[in-house]
Design a protein around this motif. Structure first.
Motif, PDB file in Angstrom:
ATOM      1  N   GLN A 225       1.074  -1.366  -0.004  1.00 33.47           N
ATOM      2  CA  GLN A 225       0.002   0.023   0.263  1.00 33.47           C
ATOM      3  C   GLN A 225       0.464   1.154  -0.093  1.00 33.47           C
ATOM      4  O   GLN A 225       2.073   1.596   0.211  1.00 33.47           O
ATOM      5  CB  GLN A 225      -0.874  -0.505   1.101  1.00 33.47           C
ATOM      6  N   LYS A 226       0.252   2.196  -0.528  1.00 37.15           N
ATOM      7  CA  LYS A 226       1.298   2.982  -0.377  1.00 37.15           C
ATOM      8  C   LYS A 226       0.879   4.352   0.500  1.00 37.15           C
ATOM      9  O   LYS A 226      -0.299   4.688   1.127  1.00 37.15           O
ATOM     10  CB  LYS A 226       0.700   4.412  -1.709  1.00 37.15           C
TER      11      LYS A 226
ATOM     12  N   ALA B 236       6.355   4.121  -2.934  1.00 35.85           N
ATOM     13  CA  ALA B 236       7.094   2.668  -3.360  1.00 35.85           C
ATOM     14  C   ALA B 236       6.610   1.584  -2.760  1.00 35.85           C
ATOM     15  O   ALA B 236       7.320   0.590  -3.024  1.00 35.85           O
ATOM     16  CB  ALA B 236       7.920   2.519  -3.985  1.00 35.85           C
ATOM     17  N   GLU B 237       5.345   1.857  -1.953  1.00 38.45           N
ATOM     18  CA  GLU B 237       5.041   1.200  -1.342  1.00 38.45           C
ATOM     19  C   GLU B 237       5.395   0.759  -0.105  1.00 38.45           C
ATOM     20  O   GLU B 237       5.663  -0.848   0.040  1.00 38.45           O
ATOM     21  CB  GLU B 237       4.118  -0.129  -2.008  1.00 38.45           C
TER      22      GLU B 237
ATOM     23  N   GLN C 146      -2.898  -8.696  -3.548  1.00 39.01           N
ATOM     24  CA  GLN C 146      -1.923  -7.993  -2.368  1.00 39.01           C
ATOM     25  C   GLN C 146      -0.560  -8.029  -2.244  1.00 39.01           C
ATOM     26  O   GLN C 146       0.700  -7.453  -2.297  1.00 39.01           O
ATOM     27  CB  GLN C 146      -2.442  -8.319  -0.625  1.00 39.01           C
TER      28      GLN C 146
ATOM     29  N   ARG D 148       1.284  -7.307  -5.110  1.00 40.04           N
ATOM     30  CA  ARG D 148       1.914  -5.285  -5.814  1.00 40.04           C
ATOM     31  C   ARG D 148       3.476  -5.465  -4.765  1.00 40.04           C
ATOM     32  O   ARG D 148       3.592  -4.436  -5.345  1.00 40.04           O
ATOM     33  CB  ARG D 148       0.687  -4.502  -4.335  1.00 40.04           C
TER      34      ARG D 148
ATOM     35  N   ASN E  78       6.028  -3.770  -7.242  1.00 39.45           N
ATOM     36  CA  ASN E  78       7.095  -2.215  -6.859  1.00 39.45           C
ATOM     37  C   ASN E  78       8.485  -3.106  -7.015  1.00 39.45           C
ATOM     38  O   ASN E  78       8.833  -2.098  -6.343  1.00 39.45           O
ATOM     39  CB  ASN E  78       6.546  -2.554  -5.794  1.00 39.45           C
TER      40      ASN E  78
ATOM     41  N   HIS F  93      10.068  -2.897 -10.021  1.00 36.52           N
ATOM     42  CA  HIS F  93      10.250  -1.444 -10.866  1.00 36.52           C
ATOM     43  C   HIS F  93      11.153  -0.812 -10.007  1.00 36.52           C
ATOM     44  O   HIS F  93      11.852  -0.325 -11.461  1.00 36.52           O
ATOM     45  CB  HIS F  93       8.816  -0.791 -10.263  1.00 36.52           C
TER      46      HIS F  93
ATOM     47  N   SER G   5      -3.666   2.538  -8.199  1.00 31.68           N
ATOM     48  CA  SER G   5      -2.608   2.542  -7.383  1.00 31.68           C
ATOM     49  C   SER G   5      -1.298   2.492  -7.990  1.00 31.68           C
ATOM     50  O   SER G   5      -0.530   3.112  -7.524  1.00 31.68           O
ATOM     51  CB  SER G   5      -3.051   2.102  -6.364  1.00 31.68           C
TER      52      SER G   5
ATOM     53  N   LEU H 162       4.396   3.514 -11.177  1.00 36.81           N
ATOM     54  CA  LEU H 162       5.192   2.752 -11.499  1.00 36.81           C
ATOM     55  C   LEU H 162       4.783   2.829 -13.186  1.00 36.81           C
ATOM     56  O   LEU H 162       6.472   2.585 -14.029  1.00 36.81           O
ATOM     57  CB  LEU H 162       4.538   1.161 -10.627  1.00 36.81           C
TER      58      LEU H 162
END
Lengths: 379, 615
Positions: free
Chosen positions: A11-12, A368-369, B66, B69, B73, B76, B374, B378
């Motif tokens: 999550q951000k 970037a969470e 979840q 993700r 990230n 990335h 969200s 990215l």
């Protein structure tokens, strides 16, 4: 080099805050709260940074931070503050302000109190009701002050259902952040580069003082007051500039320091070592500004393992910038001392939205969470 | 048109009777909207829809997981890091760096796999658990393929080391051995364990001969009768590199099919014992025969098998194509292709619409990210590194991000400004400024027009201020107007607003002469809008009526000229109504009063200027 631990949390993170330690206790920070943004379902979460009982082979503490509990939050978490040991106040993009309760025995969070229409453009009673995001919140038990995109300032008290005092149209632009100066006085920053001081003892809806930037009216995004010297205030702007103000004198900042390449989201004086300042920015960096005067080390250019950047010379090439230095942040003696600036994050990342410092611990959250924690700030 | 590679899958829409009703659809960036229409296939159209719901169909559900993700990230970060160091990489260190990047990607996949595995075990709902487990196996397959590609394409090991890498590859992906090893060793009497010999065989099949010898020596220690045999076997294994062993016999290996588990394990073991110095280009012969032998004509190859086979044949394009079809998300192929492109392995394989394969895959992946509420942040960096179509794609996507708060808008604007996308900056600022005006936040509106350097909008905001002043008789938001600073120069109307406010301030401070000349200059310099001249002249009235003479004769002539300009230019309207008559009445009265005041002032001014000082 400080040990800094990163963890990706899906999550951000928009805000991170340490839970305050009880006054007079020797404990260091061990719990922090985070708020997320830009999710279909946002959450306010509490994290713990491990027991002190577990020492690994080097004598350091175990790395990762663990999730203790979390709770759903409507709208983006725009600001977060600990009201006291067990209560957290969150400001939402839906215009509501929520007080969460933490129950340590079963590790859960619940909603204690909620002021749903704290900020709005058109009143909730009217036909076309439009809410406005609440952008900043600050607490000083038992009072909570909130500001929002509607230019409104609200004063709440923990057990009162309605706002104790509301200043409508306090500002014609967005109020980005608020902080207490002395208890009945608050200071707000807005998107046309102004600081306004409001005194709740006075009845009117006018600020008692207005200070503004010279030159371009760059929006100011964050503000923090010096822990010991209540007239010294630092603000961060949309162009990444750090400004130090003395609210007793004049209407302009005492010094301007070119810092980040993009919006500075948060600025914090260290609560117990106020010679240290921390800033984080949209450009993905987090800087530690050290204005303390331990003379012998200062003269060397390199510290082992640190990436130190001395801004002394680059500032002097900028027009319209005043040199500011040293322990009080206000005295201007450029010949003698300099500020040492260190970048704390290992690689450049997406925006660092928030940071908090308490004792030797620092926590920050990014777009970037990821959440970064270090427990050895000054080693 | 190309042939389809496989049968398309059918997705049923719940609640819609597709045999009776017709559906309509529309494509979005990453998803599809579907709903029922009122058209009926066989009977007459009904007016009431059976299913009043619009469905969103997404192909890519991984984006909403979840745990995945974290994969997006972290990868990335690795991706951006790779693009940045690309310029600095040369020579020998380049290969090492690229291998390191590949290992980073793999460790991220593994970390995700671990976490998902934990969640799968802990899940209470069996359907959930199954779903997570299948995700784990997909991730495992991805890592398997990536690892093989790393060995064959990035590491590019020559014959000799090639086999060692392949051995590691196989060992890494068959983890039952370690469990079994732990099981057997941990039991009270290892050599009596039922799986003892199975374990020894597996260890030999994997080329872990030292461990196999250790197991055997345990057996030898305890049982004197088999000691002799074990000793011989042990010796044999120790001197294996020298002797060529029977274990290279394919038939014997095939018998161990169950322990081998899959054909590529079979391939590697076979190579280990019969062709240890296999060259990379010869791999595919052995691979094809291993696959055929292993499957034995019973079953047909699975997608994973085809992908691995394509890798052994060094057909990178085929690998990527097969992966694209088999996986539901572009993540894998986009990152792998990008890495292989950095290894300069992809020829410019131009596709129909001009961009090459790497860019096509990155664009697809990034567009998928933009469809997520969200992860769009990215996607920006991925578009940055697509030289041909990246920028235009970014321009189109970034304008469509919903801006719910100012803070989000600021982030989007920063992205646009950093890439000099001035059109997008202006358009976004205009939207925000209009919203602000609608909410009566004139200061915010002005701040947005300053950011966009939008003079036209600044004029609009100033007009609003002036209109408010005319209606209310005082300025709202003085804090803004008094502190415009250099922003005042953005538009003429804004300058006028600032100066007009300054006039009021001067008047308030009783600096009448300065106020008067400012007022006059506002009219003569043409920055005051015509519509406002009446107001300005009316503001001049109290100055004209002062005891002392404030306006000089020159200035009074100027004022009179302005008044005449104003009154002569007024057109005659159509049929007058009551309100208009009344307004006209007021206007005429005002004009008359002004004329009188001006005349009187002129008289006094002439006299004053004509007289000697001090008299």
């Amino acid at each position: 080099m400080e040990e800094i631990y990163a963890k990706f949390v899906s999550q951000k993170i928009s805000k991170t805050r340490w839970r305050p330690v009880p006054a007079g206790s020797l404990q260091t920070a061990d719990t922090f709260a985070t708020g997320s943004w830009d999710n279909e379902e946002n959450r306010v979460s509490l994290w713990s940074i491990g027991d002190f009982g577990n020492l690994d082979s080097d004598g350091g503490f175990e790395g990762d931070h663990q999730l203790l509990c979390d709770i759903k939050h409507h709208g983006d978490v725009m600001d977060l503050q600990f009201f006291d040991q067990e209560r957290i106040v969150a400001a939402s993009s839906t215009g509501s302000v929520t007080l969460f309760l933490h129950h340590p025995n079963n590790q859960t969070l619940s909603v204690g109190q909620q002021w749903t229409a704290a900020h709005y453009h058109t009143s909730p009673g009217s036909l076309s009701c439009r809410s406005a995001p609440c952008t900043g919140v600050v607490c000083s038990n038992p009072e909570i002050v909130t500001v929002g995109e509607d230019g409104r300032i609200n004063l709440f008290r923990a057990d009162h259902k309605e706002a104790v005092r509301t200043i409508d149209n306090a500002d014609s632009s967005t109020l980005h952040a608020v902080t207490f100066l002395r208890t009945p006085e608050i200071l707000t920053v807005n998107s046309i580069g102004q600081l306004k001081i409001w005194d709740f003892r006075q009845q009117g809806n006018e600020p008692s003082q207005i200070l503004s930037l010279t030159g371009d009216r760059v929006p100011l995004h964050c503000v923090d007051r010096h822990p010991n010297q209540q007239h010294v205030v630092a603000t961060g702007g949309q162009d990444g500039m750090l400004s130090i103000w003395d609210v007793r004198q004049g209407t302009m900042p005492v010094s301007l320091l070119k810092a980040h390449e993009a919006e500075m989201w948060e600025v914090h004086f260290h609560p117990s070592n106020p010679d240290h300042l921390f800033t984080c920015s949209e450009d993905g960096s987090l800087w530690h500004w050290d204005a303390s005067t331990d003379a012998p080390e200062k003269s060397s250019l390199f510290h082992e393992g640190r990436s130190s950047i001395f801004l002394f010379h680059s500032i002097s090439n900028q027009a319209n910038v005043h040199q500011s230095v040293i322990s009080s942040w206000l005295s201007t003696d450029p010949a003698k001392d300099r500020i040492e600036i260190t970048s704390l994050l290992p690689n450049r990342t997406l925006s660092v939205n928030s940071l908090d410092v308490l004792g030797p611990c620092l926590v920050c959250g990014t777009d970037a969470e990821a959440i970064y924690v270090t427990r050895q700030l000054f080693s | 048109m190309e042939e389809l590679d496989g049968e398309p899958t059918v997705t049923l829409i719940p609640g819609v009777n597709s045999s009776k009703k017709q559906m309509c659809f529309d494509w979005g960036p990453g998803e599809m909207l579907v709903c029922e229409t009122s058209f009926n296939k066989k009977e007459k159209s009904e007016t009431v829809p059976g299913c009043p719901v619009i469905y969103i169909i997404r192909k890519d559900v991984d984006v909403y997981s979840q745990i995945l993700r974290k994969l997006f990230n972290e990868s990335h970060g690795i991706f951006v890091g790779l693009q940045r160091i690309e310029e600095e990489l040369t020579g020998k260190s380049r290969k090492a760096q690229l291998v390191r990047v590949s290992k980073n990607y793999r460790s991220v996949i593994r970390a995700c796999m671990e976490e998902m595995h934990q969640v799968a075990i802990a899940a209470k709902d069996p359907a959930c658990s199954r779903q997570f487990s299948s995700q784990v196996s997909i991730l495992s397959a991805m890592e398997l393929i990536w690892n093989l590609c790393e060995i064959l394409f990035i590491e590019v090991a020559p014959a000799g080391p090639l086999l060692l890498h392949l051995l590691d590859w196989v060992r890494l992906h068959v983890c039952e051995v370690d469990n079994l090893l732990a099981d057997v060793l941990g039991s009270e009497n290892p050599r009596k364990h039922e799986s003892f010999w199975k374990l020894v065989t597996i260890l030999v099949l994997q080329g872990r001969l030292d461990e196999a010898r250790q197991m055997l020596s345990k057996e030898a220690d305890s049982s004197p009768t088999s000691a002799g045999m074990c000793r011989i076997l042990g010796d044999l294994m120790r001197t294996m590199p020298v002797l060529s062993i029977m274990l290279g016999d394919e038939a014997a290996l095939l018998e161990q099919k169950e322990l081998l588990n899959n054909w590529y394990h079979f391939l590697v073991t076979r190579l280990l014992y019969s062709h240890p110095t296999v060259k990379p280009i010869d791999l595919h012969f052995y691979a094809q025969s291993s696959l055929d032998l292993f499957l034995g004509g019973e079953s047909s190859p699975e997608p994973l098998d085809n992908i691995l086979m394509a890798a052994f044949e060094f057909d990178i394009h085929q690998v990527i194509k097969e992966c694209s079809i088999a996986l539901s998300n572009w993540w894998f192929v986009a990152h792998l292709t990008d890495l292989l492109d950095h290894c300069k392995l992809l020829q410019s394989h131009n596709l129909y619409f001009g961009s090459n394969m790497r860019e096509f895959l990155l664009l697809e992946y990034a567009s998928g990210l933009f469809a997520h509420h969200s992860l769009w942040q990215l996607g920006v960096d991925y578009f940055d590194y697509c030289p041909e179509l990246g920028r235009v794609s970014l321009e189109l996507h970034i304008e469509r991000i919903p801006l719910s708060t100012e803070q989000k808008a600021l982030k989007v604007l920063r992205i646009c400004e950093q890439r000099q996308m001035t059109e997008q900056v202006r358009s976004i600022c205009k939207i925000l400024a209009m919203k602000a005006v609608r909410n009566n936040r004139l200061g915010s509106a002005l701040s947005w027009s300053i950011r966009a350097k939008d003079a036209a909008f600044a004029t609009l905001v100033s007009d609003r201020f002036l209109r408010d002043y005319c209606e209310r008789g005082c300025f709202s938001d003085l804090d803004l107007i008094d502190n415009l600073g250099p922003a005042m120069m953005l538009s003429d109307r804004l300058t006028f607003l600032g100066k007009y406010r300054e006039f009021h301030r001067l008047y308030g401070e009783k600096r009448f002469v300065d106020a008067a000349s400012l007022l006059l200059s506002l009219m003569t310099s043409q920055i005051a809008p015509r519509s406002f001249w009446m107001t300005l002249l009316t503001d001049a009235l109290p100055l004209l009526e002062q005891k002392q003479v404030i306006f000089s004769a020159e200035q009074t002539y100027e004022l009179m000229r302005c008044l005449e300009d104003l009154t002569s230019g007024r057109p005659v309207h159509g049929e007058p109504d009551a309100q208009r008559l009344q307004d006209d009445d007021i206007e005429t009265t005002k004009v008359e009063m002004l004329r009188l005041a001006l005349a009187r002032n002129l008289a006094r001014a002439i006299i004053k200027e004509g007289s000697l000082e001090g008299s």
